[in-house]
Structures are given as C-alpha cells and as structure tokens.
Design a protein around this motif. Structure first.
Motif, PDB file in Angstrom:
ATOM      1  N   PRO A 165       0.847  -1.098  -0.060  1.00  0.00           N
ATOM      2  CA  PRO A 165      -0.165   0.214   0.043  1.00  0.00           C
ATOM      3  C   PRO A 165       0.852   1.218   0.016  1.00  0.00           C
ATOM      4  O   PRO A 165       0.293   2.393  -0.453  1.00  0.00           O
ATOM      5  CB  PRO A 165      -0.900  -0.259   1.067  1.00  0.00           C
ATOM      6  N   TYR A 166       2.004   1.328   0.576  1.00  0.00           N
ATOM      7  CA  TYR A 166       2.881   2.471   0.616  1.00  0.00           C
ATOM      8  C   TYR A 166       3.966   2.568  -0.659  1.00  0.00           C
ATOM      9  O   TYR A 166       4.900   3.015  -0.726  1.00  0.00           O
ATOM     10  CB  TYR A 166       3.594   2.431   1.795  1.00  0.00           C
ATOM     11  N   GLN A 167       3.668   1.545  -1.553  1.00  0.00           N
ATOM     12  CA  GLN A 167       4.624   1.640  -2.811  1.00  0.00           C
ATOM     13  C   GLN A 167       5.889   1.356  -2.651  1.00  0.00           C
ATOM     14  O   GLN A 167       6.465   0.427  -2.283  1.00  0.00           O
ATOM     15  CB  GLN A 167       3.988   2.990  -3.840  1.00  0.00           C
ATOM     16  N   ASP A 168       6.864   2.234  -2.966  1.00  0.00           N
ATOM     17  CA  ASP A 168       8.249   2.538  -2.899  1.00  0.00           C
ATOM     18  C   ASP A 168       8.713   2.557  -1.627  1.00  0.00           C
ATOM     19  O   ASP A 168       9.765   2.173  -1.217  1.00  0.00           O
ATOM     20  CB  ASP A 168       8.704   3.263  -3.840  1.00  0.00           C
ATOM     21  N   ILE A 169       8.160   2.719  -0.687  1.00  0.00           N
ATOM     22  CA  ILE A 169       8.678   2.953   0.908  1.00  0.00           C
ATOM     23  C   ILE A 169       9.368   1.694   1.362  1.00  0.00           C
ATOM     24  O   ILE A 169       8.753   0.606   0.979  1.00  0.00           O
ATOM     25  CB  ILE A 169       7.766   3.195   1.807  1.00  0.00           C
ATOM     26  N   LEU A 170      10.441   1.787   1.679  1.00  0.00           N
ATOM     27  CA  LEU A 170      11.407   0.774   2.210  1.00  0.00           C
ATOM     28  C   LEU A 170      11.899  -0.269   1.057  1.00  0.00           C
ATOM     29  O   LEU A 170      12.535  -1.455   1.592  1.00  0.00           O
ATOM     30  CB  LEU A 170      10.633  -0.134   3.472  1.00  0.00           C
ATOM     31  N   THR A 171      11.566   0.068   0.086  1.00  0.00           N
ATOM     32  CA  THR A 171      12.430  -0.888  -1.139  1.00  0.00           C
ATOM     33  C   THR A 171      13.895  -0.100  -1.286  1.00  0.00           C
ATOM     34  O   THR A 171      14.037   0.773  -0.973  1.00  0.00           O
ATOM     35  CB  THR A 171      11.733  -0.776  -2.434  1.00  0.00           C
ATOM     36  N   PRO A 172      14.800  -1.189  -1.639  1.00  0.00           N
ATOM     37  CA  PRO A 172      14.481  -2.498  -1.915  1.00  0.00           C
ATOM     38  C   PRO A 172      14.659  -3.559  -0.739  1.00  0.00           C
ATOM     39  O   PRO A 172      14.897  -4.830  -1.192  1.00  0.00           O
ATOM     40  CB  PRO A 172      15.609  -2.914  -2.948  1.00  0.00           C
ATOM     41  N   ILE A 173      14.635  -2.881   0.273  1.00  0.00           N
ATOM     42  CA  ILE A 173      14.658  -3.795   1.585  1.00  0.00           C
ATOM     43  C   ILE A 173      13.701  -4.691   1.756  1.00  0.00           C
ATOM     44  O   ILE A 173      13.829  -6.067   2.309  1.00  0.00           O
ATOM     45  CB  ILE A 173      14.954  -2.891   2.869  1.00  0.00           C
ATOM     46  N   VAL A 174      12.523  -4.206   1.545  1.00  0.00           N
ATOM     47  CA  VAL A 174      11.178  -5.237   1.857  1.00  0.00           C
ATOM     48  C   VAL A 174      11.272  -6.246   0.799  1.00  0.00           C
ATOM     49  O   VAL A 174      10.530  -7.266   1.049  1.00  0.00           O
ATOM     50  CB  VAL A 174       9.841  -4.350   1.869  1.00  0.00           C
ATOM     51  N   GLY A 175      11.832  -5.967  -0.499  1.00  0.00           N
ATOM     52  CA  GLY A 175      11.825  -6.923  -1.366  1.00  0.00           C
ATOM     53  C   GLY A 175      10.497  -6.959  -2.361  1.00  0.00           C
ATOM     54  O   GLY A 175       9.700  -6.269  -2.403  1.00  0.00           O
ATOM     55  N   TYR A 176      10.522  -8.152  -2.747  1.00  0.00           N
ATOM     56  CA  TYR A 176       9.050  -8.457  -3.879  1.00  0.00           C
ATOM     57  C   TYR A 176       8.864  -9.855  -4.005  1.00  0.00           C
ATOM     58  O   TYR A 176       9.866 -10.891  -3.407  1.00  0.00           O
ATOM     59  CB  TYR A 176       9.334  -7.873  -5.388  1.00  0.00           C
ATOM     60  N   ILE A 277      18.402  -2.111  13.351  1.00  0.00           N
ATOM     61  CA  ILE A 277      18.315  -0.922  12.228  1.00  0.00           C
ATOM     62  C   ILE A 277      16.802  -0.230  12.377  1.00  0.00           C
ATOM     63  O   ILE A 277      15.875  -0.787  12.295  1.00  0.00           O
ATOM     64  CB  ILE A 277      18.409  -1.681  10.788  1.00  0.00           C
ATOM     65  N   ILE A 278      16.941   1.227  12.547  1.00  0.00           N
ATOM     66  CA  ILE A 278      15.921   1.988  12.485  1.00  0.00           C
ATOM     67  C   ILE A 278      15.688   2.781  11.143  1.00  0.00           C
ATOM     68  O   ILE A 278      14.514   3.384  11.077  1.00  0.00           O
ATOM     69  CB  ILE A 278      15.925   2.734  13.845  1.00  0.00           C
ATOM     70  N   ALA A 279      16.831   2.784  10.265  1.00  0.00           N
ATOM     71  CA  ALA A 279      16.471   3.515   8.926  1.00  0.00           C
ATOM     72  C   ALA A 279      17.512   2.739   8.017  1.00  0.00           C
ATOM     73  O   ALA A 279      18.637   2.553   8.410  1.00  0.00           O
ATOM     74  CB  ALA A 279      16.447   4.704   8.963  1.00  0.00           C
ATOM     75  N   LEU A 280      16.893   2.220   7.047  1.00  0.00           N
ATOM     76  CA  LEU A 280      17.881   1.529   5.921  1.00  0.00           C
ATOM     77  C   LEU A 280      17.393   1.831   4.518  1.00  0.00           C
ATOM     78  O   LEU A 280      16.556   1.555   4.204  1.00  0.00           O
ATOM     79  CB  LEU A 280      17.768   0.239   6.089  1.00  0.00           C
ATOM     80  N   ALA A 281      17.965   2.952   3.812  1.00  0.00           N
ATOM     81  CA  ALA A 281      17.137   3.472   2.717  1.00  0.00           C
ATOM     82  C   ALA A 281      17.986   3.801   1.493  1.00  0.00           C
ATOM     83  O   ALA A 281      19.592   3.790   1.581  1.00  0.00           O
ATOM     84  CB  ALA A 281      16.634   5.176   3.343  1.00  0.00           C
ATOM     85  N   SER A 282      17.410   4.033   0.348  1.00  0.00           N
ATOM     86  CA  SER A 282      18.107   4.276  -0.723  1.00  0.00           C
ATOM     87  C   SER A 282      17.251   5.088  -1.683  1.00  0.00           C
ATOM     88  O   SER A 282      15.991   5.085  -1.547  1.00  0.00           O
ATOM     89  CB  SER A 282      18.204   2.732  -1.726  1.00  0.00           C
ATOM     90  N   SER A 283      17.977   5.907  -2.374  1.00  0.00           N
ATOM     91  CA  SER A 283      17.333   6.788  -3.474  1.00  0.00           C
ATOM     92  C   SER A 283      17.023   5.957  -4.547  1.00  0.00           C
ATOM     93  O   SER A 283      15.943   6.510  -5.092  1.00  0.00           O
ATOM     94  CB  SER A 283      18.469   7.854  -3.779  1.00  0.00           C
ATOM     95  N   ASN A 284      17.458   4.695  -4.840  1.00  0.00           N
ATOM     96  CA  ASN A 284      16.983   4.227  -5.930  1.00  0.00           C
ATOM     97  C   ASN A 284      15.691   3.140  -5.592  1.00  0.00           C
ATOM     98  O   ASN A 284      16.129   2.054  -4.854  1.00  0.00           O
ATOM     99  CB  ASN A 284      17.791   3.453  -6.523  1.00  0.00           C
ATOM    100  N   ARG A 285      14.564   3.142  -5.714  1.00  0.00           N
ATOM    101  CA  ARG A 285      13.322   2.311  -4.975  1.00  0.00           C
ATOM    102  C   ARG A 285      12.317   1.883  -6.161  1.00  0.00           C
ATOM    103  O   ARG A 285      12.496   2.301  -7.371  1.00  0.00           O
ATOM    104  CB  ARG A 285      12.446   3.183  -4.022  1.00  0.00           C
ATOM    105  N   PHE A 286      11.638   1.140  -6.034  1.00  0.00           N
ATOM    106  CA  PHE A 286      10.475   0.705  -7.054  1.00  0.00           C
ATOM    107  C   PHE A 286       9.322   0.332  -6.288  1.00  0.00           C
ATOM    108  O   PHE A 286       9.160   0.185  -4.984  1.00  0.00           O
ATOM    109  CB  PHE A 286      11.138  -0.570  -7.686  1.00  0.00           C
ATOM    110  N   ASP A 287       8.062   0.188  -7.115  1.00  0.00           N
ATOM    111  CA  ASP A 287       6.898  -0.096  -6.551  1.00  0.00           C
ATOM    112  C   ASP A 287       6.927  -1.813  -6.656  1.00  0.00           C
ATOM    113  O   ASP A 287       6.781  -2.184  -7.972  1.00  0.00           O
ATOM    114  CB  ASP A 287       5.784   0.276  -7.339  1.00  0.00           C
ATOM    115  N   PRO A 288       6.873  -2.630  -5.864  1.00  0.00           N
ATOM    116  CA  PRO A 288       6.901  -4.075  -6.000  1.00  0.00           C
ATOM    117  C   PRO A 288       5.767  -4.644  -6.585  1.00  0.00           C
ATOM    118  O   PRO A 288       5.860  -5.779  -7.205  1.00  0.00           O
ATOM    119  CB  PRO A 288       6.858  -4.769  -4.497  1.00  0.00           C
TER     120      PRO A 288
END
Length: 584
Positions: A165-176, A277-288
């Motif tokens: 539901p939050y599209q690209d938030i936390l990607t690529p960490i959340v994965g697909y 880890i309380i934040a783990l971010a990338s500028s390069n994200r995607f909508d899974p």
C-alpha cells in the motif's frame, strides 16, 4: 360363466397388477440410484491460509496479502425470465458493471467465469446472494443426456494477491514476490529482501478445512456434526524500522541524488548497543506491485550487494589495529612530507599538505602519507587477522538474502609495503556498506561488534508474539582502544574533514572517505564518497552511515556524504530519537 373361467380372469388380473407394480418399483429404484448430478448431501470447503504481513515498528503493513475469489455461474441454470434480475442483483453485490455481466453470461451456454479476482468482502456478499437467488427460484434445473443439473452461483478461492500500500517505501529492503500455481490456486513466494529472507516464516502454515451438510444454496451448514480444521496464516514479520523515520530519510536521499546528480545514495541508522536498524534507505526504489524494466537495477539491495573500494573510511580501522597492538601513540609525530611521498615506485599525495603531523591528526586530516607509513608497523598477520576480526571479507549476518562478502587480499600479500599502504587508506580491497557500518559501530559500542537486525519479532494473527534469535556481542578491540578511537572521530568532526556534520549538543564523530572507481580494470574519474560515524546524546547511541555512489556535480565526501549525514541527525533530533545536551 363357469367357475373355471372366473378364476382364470382373476388370475390374469392379479398377474397384470403384480407386473405393473414391479415395473413401478423398478422405475422408482432406477430414479433413486441414477446419477442426476445433484450435489452431495455432505460437502467440504478448503479455507486456504495466506502469507503473513511485513509490519513497521509503528504498526504500518508495508506488505500484506488478501485472497482472491473466482465467481462463476452455469448460464443454463438461470431462469430466462429472471436473467435481468440476476444481472441487476449481481452487479449491486459485486460492484461490477451491469453491461459487462450481461455480455459475459450471454456469450456462452454453460459454466462461465464472471471474475477471477473478487475481493474477500464482496465474495462474502455474493455467498449471501447465492442463497437469496435460490429462494427466489432464479436457478432452475435442466436436463442433458438424460441427466438433471442444477447449479447456482459458485464462489471459490482462486488465489492470493500481495499488497504494497505504500508503494516504494522501504524498497529494496522489503523486496518483492513472484506468483506460482498450486493445483489451480495462485500462491506467492519471496524473491528478494525481507520477503525472501523470512520466506519460511511468512509462508502460510496450515490451510483450513470445513466439512458438513449443505443447504439449498450449496453452502455448508455449521452445526455439531460439522468438522472444522483451523486456518493458520503465515507469521507477520515486525521490523525495527518506523515508517515516518524511514520515509523522511528517503526524502533526504531523493533530494540529494538530484542535487549531486548521483547514481545512488544509501544510508542507515543503527542502534549502537543492540544492532537494531531503525532506518535503511536508498534513493533508488521501486513499486513491488508494478516493477518496470527501468527498475531492474534497483531490485538489488546496494547496502549488501554492492562492494566497493571504501577509501579513507578505512583509515580509522587501520589506526585502531595499530593502537590495539600498541604500535602507535596518538601523540607520535609522523613526517608527511608536505603532501607528496614516494613509496617504492608509487607516489602518494595528500590534500592537506603538512610537513609533520601527530599520529591522531593523520586521521583527523585524512593523510594518505601518514597512514601509509603507520600501516608498515603492522605485521602481515596482525593486519590480515585484524581486518577479518572487524568483519571484512565475511558476511555481517544482517537479515537480508544474497549478502556479498567483499574482498581483502590473501595473507601473503600483506607482506608487501605497497599493499599495506593502499589497504591502510582503503584501496586494494572491497567492502559493502553494511560491513563498514558494522565496523564503525565497534567504536561506539565499547569495542564490541553487533549483528545488524532489521526485524524485531514475529507474530500470529491471534496476536501471539515470538522472539527472533539474539546474538551475543563479540569483542573486536579493547574498551580503551574503542574510547580513544571515539575521541579521534569526534575530533574529525570538531576540527577535521567532517566539520560540516557538527551539531551543538550532540556528540558526533565520523570519518570521510572518497575513492576512485575502477571500470574495465582502470581507475576512472568517477568516485564513491562516504561518511561513517555516530551521533550520541546522554542516553542514546546511534551509528550512521552514508555512501554517495558516483556523484557528478561534486565528489568529495565533505561536500556530499557529510551534509546528508547531518540532515539525518537533524531528523533524529526532530523526531525525538536524540535530545541535545545543554552545556551549563
């Protein structure tokens, strides 16, 4: 008429009646045993379990699943006089377009599928509608090849859909995930990120099963004679990462990627004592849910899958090994040759051109010449084993799949003065972002390493929680060495290359690093710039890292990674993770 004739007539009539009765009994028996394609009195229904959710620290489901249902009907069983009634009611209950429904049921005689992807809420409404349609005699019997059929509205599970539901938030960490078919049912399995690492926990545990007598709508009647097997969905994975902090950090990285025209920026914030880890971010994200061709490079988690020569952020590691082996004092004086020094055939240069420096100022002002000479004091075994102990060339064991190990040369190559020098200031080896973050955490955690953890615990749908395995902290360097390095890194921010990270009231330390990139075996005019360090108040300690990959506008870490680091610390203050200390 004589008596014999009467008896004959009576006997004939009796046999005719008997023969007729036998025919009647045979007809009844045939009807009873004939297969009329009527539903069995007892039926069963599988209630398939679904995949668990991925939940942020503040309770937001960044990934969850829902069932999809196939809705079908036998058009031959719809009373022609009530077809319009069926269409109208189905449209209301399903939310589907009236004309579309009408077109589908008029396109074919027999079983037709009205949709494969009905959501659970409307599927339940359609089950209720199925009962009402039976009571309204909308469905009728029809005969085919001597057999009688009567089939109403069918509502069956067709598969599972993954929601982001939050599209690209936390990607690529959340994965697909990807889909696969299981006996005509669409299931999903993790491919990357948390979805992959925790696959065995997230996947459905046990399908439910209900058996019992049917009602006129072919629905199971729940009573004492019913048999129910409980459905158990997969575990929910709860993260240490709150969505507000994560999104704020992502916004910072997005802005600086554009400003610096960088290929990618990655950053992390970790609790120094626990490894959370309380934040783990990338500028390069995607909508899974909507992966495009241009997203392919972003599917990999650069924090663990991208290895690079780290540059000057390795100097504190080298210096810590020297201190640990009592081979240097912070106050030793080192000749730095006014910024130009020849080691064998190799020319080493410094940006900060001084004739002499104290040993600790070699770190503060990032002297390649100084650290190249100091590194020679380490034996090849001390250097090699020291880097291994700090975690280089081995996985950090963070809870993400496909982690790279980086690279350090073989033990024998550490006998070379050139190798010692170049590795001392971060060339001739490769490390991942997460290896560097974990190594720097040692300086902010009394000399002990921790295992970085993204996930906190597991839970089931009934709310029951299950702890994930904990890892004991391992000593890397002594408390004294860690304390001295902590002070030196604070001095880097107070007086050296990290001055732009300074914030009043917060104890901040760190080290810059800018390194050439190798392409096709040659160093080119492209750079990676990093700043790794820590930010502490009176109660809280955080290890923070930033790496800017191939910035094009400016490339020195003091102008790229350090400002990003500072903004992240500002956010930690704004959101209450850090409280500035007041000087009395």
């Amino acid at each position: 008429m004589n008596t014999q004739s009467k008896l004959y007539k009576i006997a004939t009539l009796f046999f005719l009646l008997l023969f007729g009765f036998l025919i009647f009994l045979f007809a009844v028996f045939k009807i009873v045993i004939d297969d009329r394609k009527l539903p069995a009195l007892k039926i069963s229904e599988k209630n398939r379990a679904i995949r668990g959710a991925i939940v942020t620290n503040d309770g937001f489901n960044v990934a969850s699943s829902k069932k999809l249902y196939k809705i079908s009907v036998n058009t031959r069983c719809i009373d022609p006089n009530k077809k319009e009634l069926f269409v109208k009611l189905f449209s209301v209950y399903s939310g589907m377009d009236h004309n579309r429904i009408k077109k589908v049921i008029e396109s074919k005689k027999g079983n037709v599928v009205l949709t494969y992807a009905m959501d659970p809420k409307r599927a339940n409404l359609l089950r209720e509608l199925a009962k009402k349609l039976y009571l309204m005699d909308v469905f009728i019997e029809y005969e085919s090849n001597g057999k009688v059929y009567k089939q109403g509205l069918s509502v069956k599970e067709s598969g599972e859909s993954r929601l982001y539901p939050y599209q690209d938030i936390l990607t690529p960490i959340v994965g697909y995930v990807r889909k696969y078919e299981d006996e005509g049912y669409t299931r999903i399995t993790g491919v990357k990120g948390i979805e992959k690492y925790y696959e065995e926990k997230l996947k459905p545990i046990q399908d439910g099963l209900i058996e019992g007598y049917r009602d006129i709508g072919n629905n199971i009647i729940l009573n004492r004679e019913s048999k129910i097997k409980k459905r158990v969905d997969g575990f929910n994975v709860h993260l240490n990462i709150p969505i507000l902090l994560q999104k704020t950090v992502e916004n910072i990285l997005d802005r600086y990627k554009k400003k610096l025209r960088a290929k990618e920026i990655i950053a992390a914030v970790m609790e120094s004592r626990s490894g959370k880890i309380i934040a783990l971010a990338s500028s390069n994200r995607f909508d899974p849910k909507n992966i495009r061709k241009r997203d392919y490079e972003s599917l990999n988690a650069s924090v663990i899958e991208y290895s690079f020569e780290p540059g000057s952020v390795m100097k504190p590691i080298t210096f810590a090994l020297l201190l640990e082996n009592s081979l240097v004092s912070p106050y030793d004086i080192i000749r730095t040759y006014s910024g130009r020094f020849k080691l064998g055939k190799k020319i080493i240069t410094d940006e900060h051109k001084e004739e002499w420096m104290s040993a600790e100022n070699v770190i503060v002002y990032s002297s390649n010449i100084g650290i190249a000479q100091l590194a020679q004091k380490l034996s090849h075994i001390q250097f090699f084993q020291g880097l291994k102990k700090f975690g280089f060339s081995r996985r950090t064991e963070i809870d993400l799949p496909y982690e790279h190990t980086g690279y350090i040369p073989s033990l024998s190559k550490f006998k070379s003065e050139i190798y010692k020098a170049t590795i001392g200031y971060g060339y001739g080896m490769k490390a991942t972002f997460m290896q560097l973050l974990k190594a720097y955490n040692v300086f902010n955690n009394n000399g002990k390493e921790v295992i970085p953890r993204i996930a906190s615990y597991l839970s089931l749908q009934d709310g029951k929680q299950f702890a994930l395995p904990r890892f004991s902290a391992q000593k890397v360097i002594s408390i004294g060495t860690a304390a001295r390095m902590n002070k030196i890194l604070v001095k880097v921010v107070e007086k050296g290359t990290g001055r732009a990270a300074k914030i009043e009231g917060i104890n901040i330390g760190g080290k810059t690093g800018t390194a050439h990139i190798v392409k096709k075996g040659k160093y080119v005019k492209s750079y990676n710039s990093s700043f790794f360090g820590f930010a502490n108040d009176e109660k809280n300690r955080y290890t923070i890292g930033v790496t800017v990959i191939e910035p094009k506008k400016v490339y020195f870490a003091s102008q790229t990674a350090v400002p990003v680091f500072k903004e992240i610390v500002d956010v930690l203050i704004d959101q209450g993770y850090l409280v500035p200390m007041i000087n009395e």
